[in-house]
Write a protein that holds these residues in place. Sequence first.
Motif, PDB file in Angstrom:
ATOM      1  N   ALA A 136     -92.930  54.054  68.140  1.00 49.05           N
ATOM      2  CA  ALA A 136     -91.925  53.234  68.756  1.00 49.05           C
ATOM      3  C   ALA A 136     -91.707  53.987  70.187  1.00 49.05           C
ATOM      4  CB  ALA A 136     -90.875  52.845  67.988  1.00 49.05           C
ATOM      5  N   LEU A 137     -91.302  53.137  71.425  1.00 48.43           N
ATOM      6  CA  LEU A 137     -90.823  53.673  72.414  1.00 48.43           C
ATOM      7  C   LEU A 137     -89.210  53.980  72.471  1.00 48.43           C
ATOM      8  CD1 LEU A 137     -92.626  51.202  74.903  1.00 48.43           C
ATOM      9  CD2 LEU A 137     -93.261  53.389  74.375  1.00 48.43           C
ATOM     10  N   GLY A 138     -88.948  55.067  73.042  1.00 50.41           N
ATOM     11  CA  GLY A 138     -87.494  55.511  72.939  1.00 50.41           C
ATOM     12  C   GLY A 138     -86.807  55.798  71.650  1.00 50.41           C
ATOM     13  N   TYR A 139     -87.866  56.565  70.968  1.00 51.85           N
ATOM     14  CA  TYR A 139     -87.551  57.129  69.484  1.00 51.85           C
ATOM     15  C   TYR A 139     -86.479  57.851  69.446  1.00 51.85           C
ATOM     16  CZ  TYR A 139     -88.004  58.609  64.672  1.00 51.85           C
ATOM     17  OH  TYR A 139     -87.740  59.022  63.329  1.00 51.85           O
ATOM     18  N   HIS A 140     -86.621  58.974  70.189  1.00 53.06           N
ATOM     19  CA  HIS A 140     -85.883  60.313  70.126  1.00 53.06           C
ATOM     20  C   HIS A 140     -84.788  60.217  70.909  1.00 53.06           C
ATOM     21  CE1 HIS A 140     -88.583  62.581  67.709  1.00 53.06           C
ATOM     22  NE2 HIS A 140     -89.623  62.177  68.323  1.00 53.06           N
ATOM     23  N   ALA A 141     -84.616  61.119  72.014  1.00 52.63           N
ATOM     24  CA  ALA A 141     -83.204  61.140  72.658  1.00 52.63           C
ATOM     25  C   ALA A 141     -82.838  59.694  73.035  1.00 52.63           C
ATOM     26  CB  ALA A 141     -83.348  62.028  73.898  1.00 52.63           C
ATOM     27  N   SER A 142     -83.863  58.899  73.701  1.00 54.34           N
ATOM     28  CA  SER A 142     -83.572  57.610  74.211  1.00 54.34           C
ATOM     29  C   SER A 142     -82.981  56.546  73.373  1.00 54.34           C
ATOM     30  CB  SER A 142     -84.667  57.112  74.871  1.00 54.34           C
ATOM     31  OG  SER A 142     -85.095  57.809  76.268  1.00 54.34           O
ATOM     32  N   GLY A 143     -83.558  56.883  72.206  1.00 48.84           N
ATOM     33  CA  GLY A 143     -82.801  56.047  71.023  1.00 48.84           C
ATOM     34  C   GLY A 143     -81.542  56.466  70.250  1.00 48.84           C
TER      35      GLY A 143
END
Length: 357
Positions: A34-41
């Motif tokens: 998935a996009l934006g999984y780590h810090a962005s999520g």
Amino acid sequence: MNDIIIIGGGIAGLSAAARLSADATVTLIEAEKALGYHASGRSAALIEQNYGAPSVQALNRASVSYLRDGGYLSPRGLMIVADEHEEDAFNADVTVMGVDPITQAEAMAFVPILDPAKIAFAAYHEDAQDIDTDRLLQDFARVLRGNGGTILTGQRVQAIRHDTSGWEVDAGTQTLRAKMLVNAAGAWADELATMAGIAPLGITPHRRSMARIATPGGHDPARWPMFFGVGETWYAKPDAGALLISPADEDPVPPQDAWPDDMVLAEGLDRYQNMVAEPLTRPIATWAGLRSFAPDRTLVLGPDPAQPDFIWCAGQGGYGFQTCAAASQLVADLTLGRASKLDAQTVAALRPDRLRL
């Protein structure tokens, strides 16, 4: 062959890819499914223009119109509270954050669960706003695809090679080639640089732990501001009918799928509890994210001085969403050799050249 490969599908990589795709053939590679999984999520999803180093504040100011005009912002506000023993630290925060002192009664009107026996000082800034981070990620992805760009998820980079024609990247079962490579790998930015034969910059991930609790006392927090302890030793933010609480920890850790430190989280919850009248309830959920900083705690944007076809888009340090419009435009301008609308001092403070001295 692509013009540009971007590694990293968080807000940094997606926004840069969207900007660059208007003038170049772009493929974005993300290791997770998935996009934006780590810090962005795992973002607090707030823009406060006075937050961060001077170069970060410049990016905030240059980004806010894009975010506002795009309908990504909604009112939130920001408040700092302190007890009688924290006057000096409170005054320092007022100066740094550009917030306005308010009365105890005004603070209680904003957040009625505060303990009047503890709140000796308070300050407020109206122009802190929530960011619709999910829609922002989706819209940048839509722009990239609309411009003919490609997004590859679930493709972990295994090897990177460089020759006179550009870059070759092994990701998953594929081998991709491009003239330029953008490093938007977040917590893994230095590791990716090393894999590419580029000297790392000292970008270090720091863990931030979070807890989600039911709103105390059955209150509706929808109009409450985000509220902080002095020195950002904790903060609380309304979120979809509940309350997010963080000890605002910044413990250096290796790049990883982060998890909360239970002891640190308990200490932060206790600092929050000391300032409110309602008893703390058991968290509904806990988690952690990584905020990755360069040594001078500002973003690293632009070509590596030793290898100009390797572009840094890293070190967002928790400012990724609020700076994304201006940061991505600067990355695109520096990558494609265009003049930036940002002032020269700000650009110099963001370029990786400053860390190669």
